[in-house]
Design a protein around this motif. Structure first.
Motif, PDB file in Angstrom:
ATOM      1  N   GLU A  51       7.899   0.138   5.802  1.00 43.86           N
ATOM      2  CA  GLU A  51       8.584  -1.070   5.399  1.00 43.86           C
ATOM      3  C   GLU A  51       7.610  -2.128   4.850  1.00 43.86           C
ATOM      4  N   TRP A  52       6.498  -2.217   5.538  1.00 45.46           N
ATOM      5  CA  TRP A  52       5.512  -3.223   5.155  1.00 45.46           C
ATOM      6  C   TRP A  52       4.916  -2.918   3.779  1.00 45.46           C
ATOM      7  N   GLU A  54       6.207  -1.113   1.422  1.00 45.60           N
ATOM      8  CA  GLU A  54       7.241  -1.284   0.396  1.00 45.60           C
ATOM      9  C   GLU A  54       7.406  -2.743   0.008  1.00 45.60           C
ATOM     10  N   ASN A  55       7.365  -3.595   1.027  1.00 46.20           N
ATOM     11  CA  ASN A  55       7.623  -5.002   0.749  1.00 46.20           C
ATOM     12  C   ASN A  55       6.433  -5.748   0.185  1.00 46.20           C
ATOM     13  N   LYS A  56       5.266  -5.364   0.638  1.00 49.24           N
ATOM     14  CA  LYS A  56       4.103  -6.192   0.319  1.00 49.24           C
ATOM     15  C   LYS A  56       3.129  -5.574  -0.681  1.00 49.24           C
ATOM     16  N   GLN A  58       3.711  -2.443  -2.616  1.00 46.10           N
ATOM     17  CA  GLN A  58       4.177  -1.418  -3.554  1.00 46.10           C
ATOM     18  C   GLN A  58       3.679  -1.642  -4.985  1.00 46.10           C
ATOM     19  N   TYR A 328      12.792 -12.695   9.494  1.00 47.18           N
ATOM     20  CA  TYR A 328      13.233 -12.265   8.177  1.00 47.18           C
ATOM     21  C   TYR A 328      12.405 -12.933   7.089  1.00 47.18           C
ATOM     22  N   VAL A 331       8.731 -11.305   7.267  1.00 49.77           N
ATOM     23  CA  VAL A 331       8.572  -9.915   6.855  1.00 49.77           C
ATOM     24  C   VAL A 331       9.004  -9.698   5.420  1.00 49.77           C
ATOM     25  N   LYS A 332      10.159 -10.255   5.072  1.00 55.02           N
ATOM     26  CA  LYS A 332      10.678  -9.995   3.739  1.00 55.02           C
ATOM     27  C   LYS A 332      10.214 -11.038   2.733  1.00 55.02           C
ATOM     28  N   ASP A 333       9.623 -12.089   3.263  1.00 51.65           N
ATOM     29  CA  ASP A 333       9.076 -13.084   2.375  1.00 51.65           C
ATOM     30  C   ASP A 333      10.101 -13.612   1.382  1.00 51.65           C
ATOM     31  N   LYS A 334      11.256 -13.967   1.888  1.00 48.80           N
ATOM     32  CA  LYS A 334      12.316 -14.393   0.984  1.00 48.80           C
ATOM     33  C   LYS A 334      12.924 -15.702   1.413  1.00 48.80           C
TER      34      LYS A 334
END
Ligand code: ADP
Ligand code: MG
Length: 450
Positions: A51-52, A54-56, A58, A328, A331-334
């Motif tokens: 997950e990490w 993919e989010n950070k 990729q 949220y 982790v997702k930085d949104k």
């Protein structure tokens, strides 16, 4: 270039751009699992890393790979299926913590059993808990002299444990020489049961008799535990006669606890009984604002109102919602809007039928650790399922308040002490193990399918 060389080249470049701690954390034990014409699959040791990355990372990884091999236009990640996965999982360097959730880690004091996190200073008072708060505060100033015992009761998640421990922490701070002990009733039960078995009950009782302030949490669990009730009755009397303070909590008043010896029931109700009700809308808003501020989370009025209006019966859930939003964001930085918030905190606002079930917990944990559900709930001792099983047990306990015997039955009819052991182990480790903490938060997010 073969797979191995390609990946080594990529890693060498990444290493130039990230800190050694981050590199060790996110890239150790990764490799190229397979390569097609224009895409690569990278295997990683667990789903958190997946997950990490993919989010950070990729985009960065793809850019570097593309520089090495222009044909590659796409990458994805899979969790390695190797049986050695558990062993291979990287030791997470605590250094990444700073950019991670700053979930506070407080350690329980070994001697007193108290968690320093619970204080009067951070306890919010409103009409619903005013009486209980006033009584607790008074007792903390003059233990043994005002209300004895002090009996607090109220619905789960409304601050009983917080208030009980605030008394203990206050006494520790102000009246250092007093011997204070906080113990959940369930722990007392297992202590007494094993002391009887080992022939050490007199020793245990003697220890309890030397306490100045005894705090026993969740006494409803004493229901039907005759042996413990018997022994506790004597401890209670000795302390009471010596004017030692006894503080008790329960989810219901003494008269409503089933299978509680008459004489104990009348002792429990013989001092001051104070209940904690439900906070009203305004108080819930105040709680949210204060907690958000403490954690440096900005919540606009609309979101605050939505949460306060929809989470009505539990302060723990209000806090849980805030923690979830913070996680949220990290982790997702949104950025988030009200719709996102709604789905994010769905679990806390759901009606009771839609709530999390043991089945769902087991399914999510199995999926997360990539083990078979059947193995998880069997008696299997396969190395790769032992750990996930402990975590599933811990979640049943902490999220659903399932009893230890129930949990033991769910997992291959094990003895309930196995469940107790698993839960304790996980919660102990949680105070030290950042990786575990993050994994648990991710698992909880999956309960919501965010
Ligand atoms: P209970 O023991 O009644 O189930 P807890 O004391 O564990 O509830 O409270 C649940 C969570 O809510 C804890 O994190 C606690 O710190 C927080 N909490 C409860 N009541 C208050 C309050 N009045 N002010 C601030 N935090 C509170
Ligand atoms: Mg409690």
């Amino acid at each position: 270039m073969d797979k191995k060389t390609l990946w080594e080249t990529v890693l060498a470049q990444i290493q130039l751009n990230v800190s050694p701690a981050n590199f060790a954390t996110w890239f150790k034990n990764t490799e190229i699992a397979s390569q097609n014409k224009d895409s690569l699959t990278i295997s990683v040791p667990n789903s958190f890393v997946k997950e990490w990355l993919e989010n950070k990372y990729q985009k960065n990884i793809l850019r570097i790979i593309h520089n090495c091999d222009v044909k590659i236009k796409k990458i994805d990640f899979v969790v390695s299926r190797s049986v050695d996965r558990v062993k291979k999982a990287p030791a997470f360097a605590p250094v990444v913590e700073t950019e991670q959730l700053q979930l506070e880690v407080f350690k329980r004091n070994e001697r007193t059993g108290l968690n320093p996190r619970y204080t009067f200073e951070n306890f919010i008072v409103g009409g619903f808990n005013e009486l209980a708060h006033a009584a607790a505060e008074a007792v903390s100033q003059q233990p043994g002299q005002l209300y004895n015992p002090l009996f607090l009761y109220g619905h789960v998640g409304l601050g009983k444990t917080h208030l009980l421990q605030a008394v203990g922490n206050q006494v520790e701070k102000e009246l250092g020489k007093k011997e204070t002990r906080y113990i959940p009733a369930e722990k007392l039960i297992s202590e007494i049961v094993s002391a009887i078995r080992n022939g050490t009950i007199e020793k245990v009782k003697k220890e309890y008799r030397s306490i100045d302030i005894l705090i026993l949490d969740d006494v409803q669990f004493l229901a039907g535990k005759e042996k413990t009730q018997e022994e506790f009755f004597h401890i209670f009397n000795t302390l009471y006669q010596k004017n030692k303070q006894i503080i008790l909590s329960s989810d219901r008043p003494p008269r409503a606890i089933p299978a509680l010896e008459k004489r104990l029931r009348s002792r429990f109700g013989g001092g001051m009984i104070a209940d904690i009700g439900f906070p009203d809308l305004e108080t819930r808003m105040a709680i949210l604002r204060t907690k958000a501020e403490e954690k440096e989370l900005e919540l606009n009025k609309e979101i605050c109102e939505f949460l306060a209006a929809n989470i009505q019966t539990n302060i723990r859930d209000l806090e849980g919602a805030i923690n979830r939003i913070i996680l949220y964001q990290r982790v997702k930085d949104k950025k988030f809007d009200l719709d996102k918030i709604k789905s994010l905190v769905k679990e806390f606002t759901l009606s009771s039928q839609e709530k999390l079930t043991p089945k769902k917990v087991i399914q999510v944990v199995a999926e997360f650790y990539d083990v078979k559900e059947n193995d998880l709930v069997s008696a299997s001792r396969k190395r790769e399922v032992v750990r996930p099983r402990q975590i599933a047990m811990y979640l049943l306990r902490t999220r659903l308040q399932n009893s230890y015997p129930f949990i033991a039955r769910k997992f291959g009819g094990k003895d309930h002490t196995t469940a107790i052991y698993a839960c304790r182990k996980v919660s102990q480790e949680l105070t030290q193990n950042e990786e575990l903490k993050r994994n648990l938060e991710l698992i909880k997010m999956r309960f919501l399918n965010v």
